[in-house]
Write a protein that holds these residues in place. Structure first.
Motif, short mmCIF file in Angstrom:
data_model
loop_
_atom_site.label_atom_id
_atom_site.label_comp_id
_atom_site.label_asym_id
_atom_site.label_seq_id
_atom_site.Cartn_x
_atom_site.Cartn_y
_atom_site.Cartn_z
N GLU A 125 -13.38 -1.31 -2.43
CA GLU A 125 -12.78 -0.85 -3.69
C GLU A 125 -11.32 -0.72 -3.20
OE1 GLU A 125 -14.08 2.76 -5.37
OE2 GLU A 125 -16.19 2.04 -5.90
N VAL A 126 -10.44 -1.10 -3.95
CA VAL A 126 -9.02 -0.81 -3.98
C VAL A 126 -8.40 0.34 -4.85
CG1 VAL A 126 -6.66 -1.85 -3.96
CG2 VAL A 126 -8.54 -3.30 -3.06
N THR A 127 -7.65 1.16 -4.06
CA THR A 127 -6.85 2.09 -4.93
C THR A 127 -5.25 1.87 -4.52
OG1 THR A 127 -8.68 3.84 -4.91
CG2 THR A 127 -6.53 4.46 -5.24
N ARG A 128 -4.46 1.96 -5.52
CA ARG A 128 -3.07 1.61 -5.36
C ARG A 128 -2.28 2.34 -6.05
NH1 ARG A 128 -0.74 -4.09 -4.64
NH2 ARG A 128 1.40 -4.08 -5.28
N PHE A 129 -1.21 3.03 -5.12
CA PHE A 129 0.00 3.66 -5.82
C PHE A 129 0.91 3.13 -5.75
CE2 PHE A 129 3.06 7.06 -5.35
CZ PHE A 129 3.19 7.67 -6.65
N GLY A 130 2.01 2.86 -6.70
CA GLY A 130 3.42 2.56 -6.82
C GLY A 130 4.26 3.33 -6.25
N ILE A 186 12.61 7.88 -5.99
CA ILE A 186 13.60 7.55 -7.10
C ILE A 186 14.72 8.23 -6.83
CG2 ILE A 186 13.72 8.06 -9.58
CD1 ILE A 186 10.84 7.87 -9.94
N ALA A 187 14.79 9.46 -6.04
CA ALA A 187 15.91 10.25 -5.98
C ALA A 187 16.68 9.40 -4.67
CB ALA A 187 15.82 11.52 -5.23
N ASP A 188 15.90 8.81 -3.75
CA ASP A 188 16.60 8.10 -2.75
C ASP A 188 17.01 6.77 -2.86
OD1 ASP A 188 16.49 10.38 -0.81
OD2 ASP A 188 14.66 9.44 -0.04
N GLY A 189 16.63 6.25 -4.23
CA GLY A 189 17.00 4.89 -4.40
C GLY A 189 16.07 3.81 -3.84
N SER A 190 15.13 4.23 -3.26
CA SER A 190 14.01 3.25 -2.60
C SER A 190 12.92 3.42 -3.31
CB SER A 190 13.89 3.96 -1.16
OG SER A 190 13.46 5.30 -0.95
N ALA A 191 12.90 3.23 -4.47
CA ALA A 191 11.55 3.27 -5.40
C ALA A 191 10.99 1.96 -5.43
CB ALA A 191 12.02 4.02 -6.70
N HIS A 192 10.66 1.50 -4.35
CA HIS A 192 9.74 0.01 -4.44
C HIS A 192 8.84 0.22 -3.41
CE1 HIS A 192 13.47 -0.20 -2.00
NE2 HIS A 192 12.64 -0.41 -1.05
N GLY A 193 7.83 -0.76 -3.65
CA GLY A 193 6.62 -0.76 -2.50
C GLY A 193 5.47 -0.02 -3.16
N PHE A 194 4.40 0.03 -2.32
CA PHE A 194 3.15 0.36 -2.71
C PHE A 194 2.33 1.10 -1.56
CE2 PHE A 194 2.45 -4.03 -2.19
CZ PHE A 194 1.61 -4.14 -1.17
N VAL A 195 1.20 1.77 -1.77
CA VAL A 195 0.35 2.24 -0.95
C VAL A 195 -0.76 1.79 -1.52
CG1 VAL A 195 -0.88 4.18 0.18
CG2 VAL A 195 1.36 4.42 -0.38
N LYS A 196 -1.71 1.14 -0.43
CA LYS A 196 -2.86 0.25 -1.05
C LYS A 196 -4.01 0.74 0.06
CE LYS A 196 -3.37 -4.19 -0.46
NZ LYS A 196 -3.33 -5.62 -0.76
N VAL A 197 -5.06 1.21 -0.55
CA VAL A 197 -6.23 1.76 0.33
C VAL A 197 -7.43 1.14 0.08
CG1 VAL A 197 -7.58 3.67 1.22
CG2 VAL A 197 -5.12 3.89 0.34
N LEU A 198 -8.05 0.67 0.93
CA LEU A 198 -9.57 0.02 0.83
C LEU A 198 -10.63 1.12 1.27
CD1 LEU A 198 -7.99 -2.65 0.67
CD2 LEU A 198 -9.56 -3.85 2.14
N THR A 199 -11.55 1.30 0.31
CA THR A 199 -12.57 2.11 0.60
C THR A 199 -13.86 1.66 0.56
OG1 THR A 199 -12.27 3.17 -1.59
CG2 THR A 199 -11.17 4.39 0.28
N ALA A 238 -4.47 9.22 -3.07
CA ALA A 238 -6.11 9.88 -2.94
C ALA A 238 -6.31 10.48 -4.29
CB ALA A 238 -5.88 10.85 -1.74
N GLY A 239 -5.24 10.73 -4.86
CA GLY A 239 -5.44 11.41 -6.24
C GLY A 239 -6.16 10.55 -7.13
N GLN A 240 -5.40 9.17 -7.05
CA GLN A 240 -5.90 7.95 -7.81
C GLN A 240 -7.18 7.73 -7.87
OE1 GLN A 240 -1.59 6.13 -9.16
NE2 GLN A 240 -3.11 4.87 -8.28
N TRP A 241 -7.64 7.94 -6.52
CA TRP A 241 -9.17 7.47 -6.19
C TRP A 241 -9.88 8.67 -6.76
CZ3 TRP A 241 -13.04 10.21 -3.88
CH2 TRP A 241 -14.19 9.40 -3.89
N ARG A 242 -9.67 9.77 -6.64
CA ARG A 242 -10.42 10.79 -7.16
C ARG A 242 -10.67 10.81 -8.91
NH1 ARG A 242 -14.39 12.89 -5.68
NH2 ARG A 242 -13.53 13.76 -3.64
#
Length: 497
Positions: free
Chosen positions: A391-396, A404-417, A472-476
């Protein structure tokens, strides 16, 4: 040692050393350190510079270059932070001088003096195996020295692979090993630069030189850059390279180099035909090949195809001769070389009593482009190829407050479970400090913790590390039991009366 292998060799009755280590890169240094700590009599032999590729040509200088390039990029785009954007002046020789100062500052960690102080004998010279227990060293200071030893570790590392492109040698090329000295005194960045290769090294160098002011053409014969990563991760890197002005030429094969007067050129072949690209300098970054020749391995019958052939204990055909690091594979990372060195050293010193299999179950790595790409375990492509259910869980990361505060609001964390479970099979992170963020998942996978443990861990607000908890919260949320939730709703309704 099995009799069939030992046949024809006379084993010494006494040994000068417990261990001889050939090569003073990450694998060699760690092996020698462990041997000295175990009170073994150990000799470390290095033909070039202490610290090996990582300190002198790879990890350290490239990260110093990346930092200077990032500062130049931030100056150029300072208006994104409410400041006045300025075009940076880049005295390239000063940038290169800073890189060499960084190397010099880290150098003592890997120096002859430090290792001598730890109890390691360090010899500068070229080592060759004469028989399974004898090493001959052609000393840099002159003369030769022969040592008998109970065990030997081959840790000779790797070097840039240079493809057989007609005319390449004649036009003169740079590699990740040579560019730091060859460009050291150059007052300005190369005006037109070709980078051959779309892997991690090629991408890091292409982006850095573009940010420092070079016109960069990056040539990659594969259909995209970063082929070892999933397409969504590689896509972020390619988009960033193009945004920095890199001409990314995927699906292009270099077929020839040459000159027209003072003009250097490379010819590329692609689906639409052939083109010539002019350049002032070319960096070859198409991979690295293990250093296998000149150490007497083949004369002893030790197989050396792409790497030194070893078993799961890092032993060669001769159990007392082991290999670790890039020369042994299967990964070419400094941290893996150090990891292997523990197994090689322990098995070399104590293998007659107990041996340990090298553990590759959780291997992380990162590419330090902007954004960074970091991964551990399975990618989606690998899971599909191996037909492993997931399964894939992804957070943008664009939704993360600190990013957002740092001006680096790009990318993702993708977890396979594992389907229906929080057991982590693999993680890919794209974004600012991805290599640092990955460490929490590496720890979790190594010790059998799932996403539930990460979710139950307090993460400081506001930090980039919260991205790990968010995924992890999105997976839950995706695995809430609907029946229990309906019962809970009925219970709360009853409680209201």
């Amino acid at each position: 040692m099995p009799g069939a292998v030992a046949a024809g060799w006379t084993k010494p009755k006494r040994f000068d050393r417990n261990l001889v280590v050939i090569g003073a890169g990450s694998a060699g240094l760690v092996s020698a350190y462990i041997a000295a700590a175990a009170k073994a009599k150990v000799t470390l032999v290095e033909a070039n510079k202490m610290g090996g590729d990582c300190l002198n040509f790879g990890c350290v200088p490239s990260k110093a270059l990346i930092k200077s390039a990032k500062v130049a990029h931030q100056m150029r785009h300072a208006d994104r932070y409410g400041l006045e954007a300025v075009e940076p002046k880049v005295p390239f020789s000063a940038v290169m001088e800073r890189i060499h100062k960084v190397i010099a500052e880290i150098e003592p960690h890997d120096s002859v003096e430090r290792y001598t102080g730890l109890g390691v004998e360090v010899l500068q010279g070229y080592a060759k195996l004469i028989d399974p227990w004898t090493v001959e060293i052609a000393l840099s200071s002159g003369g030769t020295q022969r040592l008998t030893t109970r065990a030997i570790i081959i840790a000779t590392g790797a070097q840039p692979f240079v493809p057989p492109i007609p005319g390449l040698a004649e036009v003169g090329y740079l590699t990740s090993d040579t560019l730091w000295e060859r460009l050291r005194d150059r007052p300005e960045v190369p005006r037109r630069l070709v980078v051959l290769g779309g892997g991690p090294i090629g991408c890091e160098l292409a982006q850095s030189f573009a940010r420092l002011g070079s016109q960069v053409a990056q040539i990659e014969m594969a259909p995209r850059v970063m082929m070892r990563e999933d397409p969504d991760a590689a896509g972020f890197v390619e988009a960033s390279l193009k945004a920095d002005g890199v001409q990314v030429l995927t699906g292009h094969k270099a077929v020839a180099c040459g000159t027209d007067g003072d003009e250097k050129w490379i010819e590329v072949e692609h689906a639409g035909g052939r083109d010539r690209i002019g350049f002032d300098e070319i960096i070859v970054a198409v991979g690295r090949a293990p250093r296998l020749k000149g150490f007497g391995l083949e004369e002893l019958g030790i197989k050396v195809d792409r790497v030194v052939e070893t078993n799961e204990y890092l032993q060669t055909l001769y159990p007392n001769i082991l290999a670790a690091g890039d020369v042994a594979g299967p990964y070419q990372f400094t941290h893996v070389a150090g990891h292997q060195a523990w197994f090689a050293a322990i098995n070399a010193l104590f293998g007659d009593l107990k041996r340990f299999k090298a553990d590759y179950s959780v291997i992380p790595w990162a590419t330090f482009t902007d954004p960074e790409v970091a991964r551990v375990g399975l990618s989606e492509a690998e899971a599909k190829e191996k037909k492993i259910p997931y399964e894939v869980t992804r957070f943008g990361i664009d939704d993360l407050d600190r990013a957002i505060a740092d001006g680096s609001a790009h990318g993702f964390v993708k977890v396979l479970t594992v389907p229906g479970k929080d057991k982590i099979l693999g993680v890919t992170i794209v974004g600012e400090h991805a290599g640092d963020l990955l460490a929490e998942f590496v720890f979790a996978m190594k010790h059998g913790h799932g996403l539930g443990k990460i979710l139950g861990t307090i993460h400081i607000y506001p930090t980039l590390a919260e991205a790990n908890k968010m995924v992890a919260g999105q997976w839950r949320r995706a695995h809430i039991n609907g029946f229990l939730l309906s019962l809970l709703e009925r219970f709360q309704t009853w409680r209201r009366g």
